[in-house]
Structures are given as structure tokens and as C-alpha cells.
Design a protein around this motif. Structure first.
Motif, PDB file in Angstrom:
ATOM      1  N   ALA A 147      45.454  47.014  39.957  1.00  7.76           N
ATOM      2  CA  ALA A 147      44.609  47.941  38.976  1.00  7.76           C
ATOM      3  C   ALA A 147      45.235  48.861  39.667  1.00  7.76           C
ATOM      4  O   ALA A 147      45.761  50.365  39.244  1.00  7.76           O
ATOM      5  N   PHE A 148      45.391  49.609  41.315  1.00 10.28           N
ATOM      6  CA  PHE A 148      45.826  50.949  41.956  1.00 10.28           C
ATOM      7  C   PHE A 148      47.053  50.838  41.687  1.00 10.28           C
ATOM      8  O   PHE A 148      47.348  52.300  41.271  1.00 10.28           O
ATOM      9  N   LYS A 149      47.806  50.231  41.545  1.00 10.59           N
ATOM     10  CA  LYS A 149      49.163  50.464  41.603  1.00 10.59           C
ATOM     11  C   LYS A 149      49.677  50.689  39.960  1.00 10.59           C
ATOM     12  O   LYS A 149      50.384  51.945  39.777  1.00 10.59           O
ATOM     13  N   LYS A 150      48.801  50.618  39.237  1.00  9.27           N
ATOM     14  CA  LYS A 150      49.220  50.812  37.558  1.00  9.27           C
ATOM     15  C   LYS A 150      48.042  51.955  37.697  1.00  9.27           C
ATOM     16  O   LYS A 150      48.755  53.251  36.898  1.00  9.27           O
ATOM     17  N   GLU A 151      47.505  52.276  37.787  1.00 11.52           N
ATOM     18  CA  GLU A 151      46.938  53.045  37.261  1.00 11.52           C
ATOM     19  C   GLU A 151      46.234  54.265  37.905  1.00 11.52           C
ATOM     20  O   GLU A 151      45.651  55.051  38.070  1.00 11.52           O
ATOM     21  N   GLY A 152      45.995  53.919  39.457  1.00 13.33           N
ATOM     22  CA  GLY A 152      45.938  54.910  40.321  1.00 13.33           C
ATOM     23  C   GLY A 152      44.354  54.972  40.804  1.00 13.33           C
ATOM     24  O   GLY A 152      44.180  55.822  41.570  1.00 13.33           O
ATOM     25  N   ARG A 153      43.621  54.487  40.518  1.00 15.43           N
ATOM     26  CA  ARG A 153      42.368  53.782  41.414  1.00 15.43           C
ATOM     27  C   ARG A 153      42.559  52.389  41.137  1.00 15.43           C
ATOM     28  O   ARG A 153      42.661  51.993  40.438  1.00 15.43           O
ATOM     29  N   ALA A 154      40.944  52.290  42.144  1.00 13.59           N
ATOM     30  CA  ALA A 154      40.793  50.446  41.579  1.00 13.59           C
ATOM     31  C   ALA A 154      39.038  50.793  42.613  1.00 13.59           C
ATOM     32  O   ALA A 154      38.621  52.437  43.852  1.00 13.59           O
ATOM     33  N   ALA A 155      38.685  50.164  42.128  1.00 16.68           N
ATOM     34  CA  ALA A 155      37.230  50.428  43.032  1.00 16.68           C
ATOM     35  C   ALA A 155      36.677  48.806  42.889  1.00 16.68           C
ATOM     36  O   ALA A 155      36.725  47.467  42.312  1.00 16.68           O
ATOM     37  N   ARG A 156      35.768  48.689  43.875  1.00 14.02           N
ATOM     38  CA  ARG A 156      35.263  47.362  44.448  1.00 14.02           C
ATOM     39  C   ARG A 156      32.727  47.576  45.085  1.00 14.02           C
ATOM     40  O   ARG A 156      33.413  48.547  45.531  1.00 14.02           O
ATOM     41  N   THR A 157      32.508  47.075  44.110  1.00 13.05           N
ATOM     42  CA  THR A 157      31.115  46.975  44.198  1.00 13.05           C
ATOM     43  C   THR A 157      31.206  45.931  45.520  1.00 13.05           C
ATOM     44  O   THR A 157      31.256  44.967  45.544  1.00 13.05           O
ATOM     45  N   LEU A 158      30.401  46.913  46.744  1.00  8.17           N
ATOM     46  CA  LEU A 158      30.413  46.435  47.566  1.00  8.17           C
ATOM     47  C   LEU A 158      28.912  45.354  48.166  1.00  8.17           C
ATOM     48  O   LEU A 158      28.417  44.814  48.047  1.00  8.17           O
ATOM     49  N   VAL A 159      28.071  46.076  47.227  1.00  6.68           N
ATOM     50  CA  VAL A 159      26.489  46.025  47.013  1.00  6.68           C
ATOM     51  C   VAL A 159      25.686  45.621  45.658  1.00  6.68           C
ATOM     52  O   VAL A 159      26.371  46.545  45.128  1.00  6.68           O
ATOM     53  N   ARG A 160      25.599  44.749  45.272  1.00 10.95           N
ATOM     54  CA  ARG A 160      25.233  44.209  44.167  1.00 10.95           C
ATOM     55  C   ARG A 160      23.692  43.693  44.232  1.00 10.95           C
ATOM     56  O   ARG A 160      23.710  42.531  43.807  1.00 10.95           O
ATOM     57  N   ALA A 161      22.745  44.489  44.528  1.00  6.75           N
ATOM     58  CA  ALA A 161      21.445  44.644  44.511  1.00  6.75           C
ATOM     59  C   ALA A 161      20.325  45.047  43.621  1.00  6.75           C
ATOM     60  O   ALA A 161      21.364  45.837  42.515  1.00  6.75           O
ATOM     61  N   PRO A 162      19.328  44.310  42.709  1.00  6.20           N
ATOM     62  CA  PRO A 162      18.300  44.764  41.950  1.00  6.20           C
ATOM     63  C   PRO A 162      18.126  46.751  41.752  1.00  6.20           C
ATOM     64  O   PRO A 162      18.209  46.685  40.696  1.00  6.20           O
ATOM     65  N   ASP A 163      18.194  46.687  42.485  1.00  8.00           N
ATOM     66  CA  ASP A 163      17.698  48.102  42.966  1.00  8.00           C
ATOM     67  C   ASP A 163      18.522  49.104  43.261  1.00  8.00           C
ATOM     68  O   ASP A 163      18.947  50.284  43.500  1.00  8.00           O
ATOM     69  N   LEU A 164      19.881  48.697  44.002  1.00  5.55           N
ATOM     70  CA  LEU A 164      20.742  49.481  44.520  1.00  5.55           C
ATOM     71  C   LEU A 164      22.329  49.010  44.075  1.00  5.55           C
ATOM     72  O   LEU A 164      22.423  48.143  44.068  1.00  5.55           O
ATOM     73  N   ARG A 165      22.905  50.076  44.621  1.00  9.28           N
ATOM     74  CA  ARG A 165      24.751  49.876  43.832  1.00  9.28           C
ATOM     75  C   ARG A 165      25.260  50.442  45.106  1.00  9.28           C
ATOM     76  O   ARG A 165      25.106  52.085  45.215  1.00  9.28           O
ATOM     77  N   VAL A 166      26.564  49.875  45.546  1.00 11.53           N
ATOM     78  CA  VAL A 166      27.379  51.017  46.447  1.00 11.53           C
ATOM     79  C   VAL A 166      28.864  50.267  46.080  1.00 11.53           C
ATOM     80  O   VAL A 166      28.964  49.425  45.922  1.00 11.53           O
ATOM     81  N   VAL A 167      29.706  51.731  45.302  1.00 13.55           N
ATOM     82  CA  VAL A 167      30.728  50.868  45.464  1.00 13.55           C
ATOM     83  C   VAL A 167      31.874  51.615  45.865  1.00 13.55           C
ATOM     84  O   VAL A 167      31.440  53.066  46.453  1.00 13.55           O
ATOM     85  N   LEU A 168      33.161  50.887  46.313  1.00 14.18           N
ATOM     86  CA  LEU A 168      33.947  51.658  47.692  1.00 14.18           C
ATOM     87  C   LEU A 168      34.703  52.068  46.226  1.00 14.18           C
ATOM     88  O   LEU A 168      35.252  50.937  45.106  1.00 14.18           O
ATOM     89  N   VAL A 169      35.799  53.107  46.265  1.00  6.76           N
ATOM     90  CA  VAL A 169      36.765  53.630  45.346  1.00  6.76           C
ATOM     91  C   VAL A 169      37.457  54.801  46.054  1.00  6.76           C
ATOM     92  O   VAL A 169      37.561  54.787  46.547  1.00  6.76           O
ATOM     93  N   VAL A 170      39.038  53.587  45.677  1.00  2.00           N
ATOM     94  CA  VAL A 170      40.164  54.688  46.510  1.00  2.00           C
ATOM     95  C   VAL A 170      40.993  55.276  44.903  1.00  2.00           C
ATOM     96  O   VAL A 170      41.249  54.949  44.258  1.00  2.00           O
TER      97      VAL A 170
END
Length: 127
Positions: free
Chosen positions: A30-53
Motif C-alpha cells: 500500500a505504501f509503495k503504491k499509494e504513498g500512504r498506509a495505516a494500521r489500527t493499533l487499538v480497536r476497542a468498543p470506545d477507542l481507536r488508535v491508528v498509526l499512519v505513514v
């Protein structure tokens, strides 16, 4: 799709290596093709934490989050834009965004971001 499948855990504490995760994202298709990628590190019922490059010149399209959000710049720099203004954020800086604020972001140089926002369904940024 530029967002990795979510990682979730039943454990009470979740520990992540942001450097390792970012390196894996940068090495992915994804990063090689689009120049961006992300990973959801925390997927809780009330919270999201996402790492984006992001590669320089690549951004995140305008969107909004139902609740308040925090954008932290781990490396590089981004321009955060909203209807009434903008801010340039560099490594080590963060911004808090008011609930439902429409905004976008553009990498000024290659960047790694950590996004933290509430979750509870509804029409928000679905990471």
C-alpha cells in the motif's frame, strides 16, 4: 486499501512498537503504491488508535470524527487543514481537534502520525 486490518486484543493492556509497525507499513504494498498506509493499533468498543505513514506530498482526504481527536506527529511534518485555518505540525508536536471538525492532512515531508479518537459507531472516520 491503505488501512491494515485492525489488531485487537482481549488483554487489559496492549503494547506496540511504533517504530517496528511504521517500518512494516513503509515496506508494504500500500505504501509503495499509494504513498500512504495505516494500521489500527487499538480497536476497542470506545477507542481507536491508528498509526499512519505518509510519503511527502501525500495526504489524508477531508473527513471528520464524531468526538474529539488527537493527532501526534512521530516523525516528519504535516499540514493540518480545516475550514477556518491550518497548522504545520512537526516531529514531537500534536494537535487536538474539536468533535466533528472537518479536516484533512498533507505530508510536507515523509511523516508518521499517531491518531487517537473515540469510537462508538455513528458516522465518523472508520479506521
Amino acid at each position: 486499501m491503505w488501512i491494515d486490518s485492525a489488531m485487537s486484543t482481549e488483554e487489559p493492556v496492549s503494547v506496540h512498537s511504533l517504530e517496528l509497525d511504521a517500518a512494516e507499513l513503509r515496506a508494504g504494498q500500500a505504501f509503495k503504491k499509494e504513498g500512504r498506509a495505516a494500521r489500527t493499533l487499538v480497536r476497542a468498543p470506545d477507542l481507536r488508535v491508528v498509526l499512519v505513514v505518509l510519503r511527502e506530498g501525500v495526504g489524508i482526504a477531508e473527513h471528520r470524527v464524531d468526538g474529539s481527536a488527537v493527532l501526534q506527529v512521530l516523525s516528519g511534518a504535516v499540514q493540518l487543514r480545516w475550514a477556518s485555518g491550518s497548522a504545520t505540525l512537526e516531529r514531537g508536536e500534536c494537535a487536538t481537534l474539536a468533535a466533528s471538525l472537518k479536516h484533512d492532512a498533507l505530508a510536507i515531508v515523509d511523516a508518521e502520525l499517531l491518531l487517537t479518537f473515540p469510537w462508538g459507531g455513528g458516522e465518523g472516520y472508520d479506521a
